[in-house]
Write a protein that holds these residues in place. Structure first.
Motif, PDB file in Angstrom:
ATOM      1  N   MET A   1      35.735  37.679  12.222  1.00 40.15           N
ATOM      2  CA  MET A   1      36.748  38.554  12.022  1.00 40.15           C
ATOM      3  C   MET A   1      36.477  39.859  12.898  1.00 40.15           C
ATOM      4  N   LEU A   2      37.384  40.256  13.658  1.00 37.11           N
ATOM      5  CA  LEU A   2      37.129  41.459  14.523  1.00 37.11           C
ATOM      6  C   LEU A   2      37.500  42.764  13.560  1.00 37.11           C
ATOM      7  N   PRO A 155      29.002  45.219  20.351  1.00 32.86           N
ATOM      8  CA  PRO A 155      30.127  44.914  21.149  1.00 32.86           C
ATOM      9  C   PRO A 155      29.858  44.421  22.448  1.00 32.86           C
ATOM     10  N   CYS A 172      35.369  47.613  18.709  1.00 31.81           N
ATOM     11  CA  CYS A 172      35.410  46.623  18.038  1.00 31.81           C
ATOM     12  C   CYS A 172      34.285  45.371  18.310  1.00 31.81           C
ATOM     13  N   TYR A 173      33.904  44.966  16.801  1.00 28.65           N
ATOM     14  CA  TYR A 173      32.641  43.682  16.951  1.00 28.65           C
ATOM     15  C   TYR A 173      33.162  42.698  15.927  1.00 28.65           C
ATOM     16  N   ASP A 174      32.596  41.557  16.158  1.00 25.89           N
ATOM     17  CA  ASP A 174      32.651  40.464  15.136  1.00 25.89           C
ATOM     18  C   ASP A 174      31.678  40.509  13.953  1.00 25.89           C
ATOM     19  N   ASP A 175      32.243  40.331  12.998  1.00 25.38           N
ATOM     20  CA  ASP A 175      31.384  40.575  11.715  1.00 25.38           C
ATOM     21  C   ASP A 175      30.779  39.190  11.391  1.00 25.38           C
ATOM     22  N   GLY A 176      31.416  38.090  11.728  1.00 28.42           N
ATOM     23  CA  GLY A 176      31.017  36.723  11.881  1.00 28.42           C
ATOM     24  C   GLY A 176      31.705  36.186  10.644  1.00 28.42           C
ATOM     25  N   ASP A 178      34.722  34.112   9.050  1.00 30.86           N
ATOM     26  CA  ASP A 178      36.081  33.082   9.362  1.00 30.86           C
ATOM     27  C   ASP A 178      37.212  33.687   8.731  1.00 30.86           C
ATOM     28  N   GLU A 179      38.167  33.965   9.645  1.00 31.53           N
ATOM     29  CA  GLU A 179      39.385  34.422   9.013  1.00 31.53           C
ATOM     30  C   GLU A 179      40.258  33.286   8.332  1.00 31.53           C
TER      31      GLU A 179
END
Length: 199
Positions: A1-2, A155, A172-176, A178-179
């Protein structure tokens, strides 16, 4: 999730000067693209045949000139490219009706510069502290001091912004996470209703 994050930056006086110059170059390119689009649009309306429109692109090399804009040669080419790409993407959104037409940015104490991965790097040093290196090998400001108030992953691009003399780094970064595992709006509403009944 971003996820989005904004970190307070503490550049030195020398870094502030260079960052202000880079921000000025980015604004110059943005405004130049606005002027170019306006010129071509007026020209096309007067002299092109009906149904023919002015070209809209993300080129910026035509604005670099040793005589007219020598300061652009002191700015990393990636920053110039990114400013032109951002203008083009904004114009494409305007064509789709998602936002207004790109406008000329007026002179103010605010500024920003968009850096892609070629122009920055987060480095974890021997003392365990993560530091942010800004620039290329031949054109850089060294390590930019910033305050990290939470953990994040590296990022693909960042923004360095200036407003009222204060600097920040945002991205913005991806925290891993899953939405898809998050409950839907209906499930969330159902849970709230059931929790309300219990009280």
């Amino acid at each position: 999730m971003l996820l989005g994050i904004k970190l307070k930056a503490n550049p030195t006086n020398e870094q502030k000067q260079v960052l202000s110059q880079w921000m000025g170059c980015a604004k110059f390119i943005w405004n130049a693209k606005c002027g170019e689009e306006k010129y071509y649009s007026v020209f096309a309306r007067k002299y092109y045949s009906i149904g023919t429109y002015a070209p809209v692109d993300q080129k910026a090399a035509q604005f670099k000139s040793k005589e007219l804009s020598p300061w652009l040669y002191n700015c990393p080419s990636q920053i110039i490219r990114n400013s032109a790409v951002n203008w083009y993407q904004t114009y494409q959104k305007f064509m789709k009706g998602e936002c207004g037409k790109p406008k000329v940015k007026s002179k103010s104490d605010r500024g920003s510069v968009h850096l892609t991965k070629e122009v920055f790097k987060f480095v974890k040093c021997d003392d365990g502290v993560t530091r942010l290196f800004i620039g290329t090998k031949t054109n850089n400001i060294g390590f930019l001091s910033f305050k990290a108030h939470s953990k994040f992953t590296e990022p693909k691009s960042i923004y360095i912004k200036k407003e009222r003399g204060l600097y920040s780094v945002s991205f913005c970064y991806d925290d891993g996470f899953d939405e898809k595992t998050l409950p839907s709006d209906e499930e969330h509403l159902s849970y709230l209703k059931s929790a309300t009944k219990e009280f």
